[in-house]
Design a protein around this motif. Structure first.
Motif: not given
Length: 164
Positions: A35, A37, A42-43, A91, A95
């Motif tokens: 993950c 950010y 975001y990835a 994603i 978030r």
């Protein structure tokens, strides 16, 4: 006693694991979740260890079937649509982590690497808080993910031969 920051953060990470485990229909030995950010980006991505093979999400059937002693093929749906669904959910979870961090006045990690051992139910995470790729004109989150895949892959080879 009410929930605290760590409870909410852990719940989201557990959801990430559950989604990825569902994707491989519980056939994985280990799940590796990436993950990221970094300002307004975001990835999320994932790879798996299945039957002693480290594979990206689109190669899980090859690994699942490499361990079949009966010769029967298992077919996991690795369609582009299903892969995109896993990434979209991932994603959205990143978030959610960011929202939880904001709500509790905590710094959002720029990078999260999760390793889930399915057999032991053990989840370990590594977190970074400095920019990894956004200050680089060449690197993208996919590059960092691929580098991690290579690191884990080399570690598996070394572990297999006792060279760690």
């Amino acid at each position: 006693m009410g929930k605290v920051f760590e409870d909410y953060f852990s719940e989201v990470q557990a959801d990430m694991v559950a989604v990825c485990l569902e994707y491989v229909e519980n056939e994985a030995d280990d799940i590796y979740i990436y993950c990221s950010y970094e300002p307004e980006m975001y990835a999320f991505d994932v790879f798996f260890k299945i039957n002693n093979h480290l594979v990206h999400k689109h190669h899980v059937n090859e690994a699942v079937n490499s361990g079949s002693s009966t010769g029967e093929k298992v077919m996991i749906d690795t369609s582009t649509h299903r892969q995109e669904a896993v990434l979209d959910i991932g994603i959205e979870n990143v978030r959610r982590l960011h929202e939880i961090c904001k709500e509790y006045g905590r710094e959002m990690p720029t990078e999260i690497k999760l390793h889930y051992n399915v057999k032991n139910g053990d989840l370990k995470g590594k977190y970074r808080y400095d920019c990894v790729y956004s200050n680089d004109e060449v690197l993208l989150p996919d590059d960092i993910f691929d580098l991690w895949f290579e690191e884990v892959s080399k570690g598996m080879i070394w572990n297999r031969y006792g060279e760690v």
